[in-house]
Design a protein around this motif. Sequence first.
Motif, PDB file in Angstrom:
ATOM      1  N   ALA A 105      -0.102  -0.263  75.949  1.00 25.16           N
ATOM      2  CA  ALA A 105       0.798  -0.268  74.789  1.00 25.16           C
ATOM      3  C   ALA A 105       0.506  -1.448  73.875  1.00 25.16           C
ATOM      4  CB  ALA A 105       2.254  -0.314  75.268  1.00 25.16           C
ATOM      5  N   ALA A 106       0.319  -2.625  74.448  1.00 29.08           N
ATOM      6  CA  ALA A 106       0.020  -3.809  73.632  1.00 29.08           C
ATOM      7  C   ALA A 106      -1.315  -3.653  72.914  1.00 29.08           C
ATOM      8  CB  ALA A 106       0.008  -5.059  74.513  1.00 29.08           C
ATOM      9  N   SER A 107      -2.304  -3.074  73.576  1.00 32.60           N
ATOM     10  CA  SER A 107      -3.614  -2.873  72.948  1.00 32.60           C
ATOM     11  C   SER A 107      -3.526  -1.924  71.766  1.00 32.60           C
ATOM     12  CB  SER A 107      -4.616  -2.323  73.972  1.00 32.60           C
ATOM     13  OG  SER A 107      -4.818  -3.237  75.007  1.00 32.60           O
ATOM     14  N   VAL A 108      -2.826  -0.835  71.947  1.00 29.79           N
ATOM     15  CA  VAL A 108      -2.681   0.135  70.851  1.00 29.79           C
ATOM     16  C   VAL A 108      -1.898  -0.487  69.704  1.00 29.79           C
ATOM     17  CG1 VAL A 108      -1.612   2.326  70.187  1.00 29.79           C
ATOM     18  CG2 VAL A 108      -2.938   2.165  72.310  1.00 29.79           C
ATOM     19  N   LYS A 146      -2.548  -0.252  65.487  1.00 30.57           N
ATOM     20  CA  LYS A 146      -1.465  -0.311  64.500  1.00 30.57           C
ATOM     21  C   LYS A 146      -1.520  -1.564  63.625  1.00 30.57           C
ATOM     22  CE  LYS A 146       0.291   3.513  65.947  1.00 30.57           C
ATOM     23  NZ  LYS A 146       0.047   4.726  65.214  1.00 30.57           N
ATOM     24  N   ALA A 147      -1.479  -2.752  64.245  1.00 22.64           N
ATOM     25  CA  ALA A 147      -1.391  -3.996  63.470  1.00 22.64           C
ATOM     26  C   ALA A 147      -2.686  -4.320  62.734  1.00 22.64           C
ATOM     27  CB  ALA A 147      -0.997  -5.155  64.377  1.00 22.64           C
ATOM     28  N   LEU A 148      -3.823  -4.220  63.415  1.00 22.23           N
ATOM     29  CA  LEU A 148      -5.097  -4.575  62.788  1.00 22.23           C
ATOM     30  C   LEU A 148      -5.788  -3.391  62.121  1.00 22.23           C
ATOM     31  CD1 LEU A 148      -6.517  -6.979  65.522  1.00 22.23           C
ATOM     32  CD2 LEU A 148      -5.437  -7.582  63.344  1.00 22.23           C
ATOM     33  N   ALA A 149      -5.279  -2.190  62.358  1.00 27.14           N
ATOM     34  CA  ALA A 149      -5.803  -0.958  61.757  1.00 27.14           C
ATOM     35  C   ALA A 149      -7.301  -0.784  62.007  1.00 27.14           C
ATOM     36  CB  ALA A 149      -5.487  -0.907  60.273  1.00 27.14           C
ATOM     37  N   LEU A 150      -7.745  -1.110  63.218  1.00 27.76           N
ATOM     38  CA  LEU A 150      -9.148  -0.910  63.565  1.00 27.76           C
ATOM     39  C   LEU A 150      -9.404   0.580  63.791  1.00 27.76           C
ATOM     40  CD1 LEU A 150      -9.786  -3.881  66.017  1.00 27.76           C
ATOM     41  CD2 LEU A 150     -10.387  -3.709  63.606  1.00 27.76           C
ATOM     42  N   PRO A 151     -10.590   1.053  63.458  1.00 24.18           N
ATOM     43  CA  PRO A 151     -10.872   2.494  63.604  1.00 24.18           C
ATOM     44  C   PRO A 151     -11.176   2.877  65.059  1.00 24.18           C
ATOM     45  CG  PRO A 151     -12.781   1.376  62.725  1.00 24.18           C
ATOM     46  CD  PRO A 151     -11.696   0.343  62.826  1.00 24.18           C
ATOM     47  N   ILE A 152     -10.215   2.644  65.908  1.00 22.11           N
ATOM     48  CA  ILE A 152     -10.331   2.976  67.331  1.00 22.11           C
ATOM     49  C   ILE A 152      -9.301   4.063  67.627  1.00 22.11           C
ATOM     50  CG2 ILE A 152     -10.143   2.087  69.684  1.00 22.11           C
ATOM     51  CD1 ILE A 152     -10.570  -0.711  68.523  1.00 22.11           C
ATOM     52  N   PRO A 153      -9.720   5.171  68.241  1.00 20.60           N
ATOM     53  CA  PRO A 153      -8.722   6.199  68.563  1.00 20.60           C
ATOM     54  C   PRO A 153      -7.783   5.713  69.670  1.00 20.60           C
ATOM     55  CG  PRO A 153     -10.860   6.796  69.486  1.00 20.60           C
ATOM     56  CD  PRO A 153     -11.065   5.568  68.657  1.00 20.60           C
ATOM     57  N   ALA A 154      -6.492   5.914  69.476  1.00 21.16           N
ATOM     58  CA  ALA A 154      -5.523   5.510  70.487  1.00 21.16           C
ATOM     59  C   ALA A 154      -5.458   6.539  71.619  1.00 21.16           C
ATOM     60  CB  ALA A 154      -4.157   5.321  69.855  1.00 21.16           C
ATOM     61  N   TRP A 155      -5.645   7.796  71.295  1.00 18.77           N
ATOM     62  CA  TRP A 155      -5.554   8.893  72.255  1.00 18.77           C
ATOM     63  C   TRP A 155      -6.748   9.823  72.070  1.00 18.77           C
ATOM     64  CZ3 TRP A 155      -1.952   7.838  75.636  1.00 18.77           C
ATOM     65  CH2 TRP A 155      -0.862   7.055  75.249  1.00 18.77           C
ATOM     66  N   PRO A 156      -7.036  10.655  73.056  1.00 22.11           N
ATOM     67  CA  PRO A 156      -8.190  11.558  72.916  1.00 22.11           C
ATOM     68  C   PRO A 156      -7.961  12.689  71.906  1.00 22.11           C
ATOM     69  CG  PRO A 156      -7.110  11.912  75.050  1.00 22.11           C
ATOM     70  CD  PRO A 156      -6.452  10.728  74.391  1.00 22.11           C
ATOM     71  N   TRP A 157      -6.748  12.939  71.496  1.00 21.32           N
ATOM     72  CA  TRP A 157      -6.460  14.029  70.560  1.00 21.32           C
ATOM     73  C   TRP A 157      -6.272  13.536  69.161  1.00 21.32           C
ATOM     74  CZ3 TRP A 157      -3.641  13.158  74.998  1.00 21.32           C
ATOM     75  CH2 TRP A 157      -2.478  12.410  74.853  1.00 21.32           C
TER      76      TRP A 157
END
Length: 148
Positions: A129-132, A137-148
């Motif tokens: 949760a902290a990573s996401v 959310k906070a840094l808006a990095l283009p990393i998918p939070a979930w596989p969908w």
Amino acid sequence: MTTRFDLQDALFGAFLIVVAALVFYATRTLSFGSPADMGPGFMPRVLAGIAMAFGLFFAARGFSRGGEPIERPRLRPFVAVLGAIAAFALLGVKAGLALAAVATVLVAAAGSDETRPVEVVLFALALAAASVLLFVKALALPIPAWPW
């Protein structure tokens, strides 16, 4: 049984010295600059100098006092840490950051006899949760939070 010198301190000092020497070598072509006008090699070399000083301190301390022998390395924690790194690398993009973080914690926890399942699961969920929240959310990095 004690040894004539503290091998752990001596080896740690040698490690720091080698890492600092590698940094000095890797940054040899970068300009150093001055504290008022820092070049790209300024901070790496300053930090390498600090690491070198600590390395010399620990190496000297290791050879000037006795110590306990180093215990034999255990394979399980080593494999668990490597497995956790591999799990994060393999799952990070395809499964999303949340699932990769959970898998990383679970695999790393398998390397210790002292882990408690409930604590590990709670920590894995909190870290996910902290990573996401931080990276997606906070840094808006283009990393998918979930596989969908």
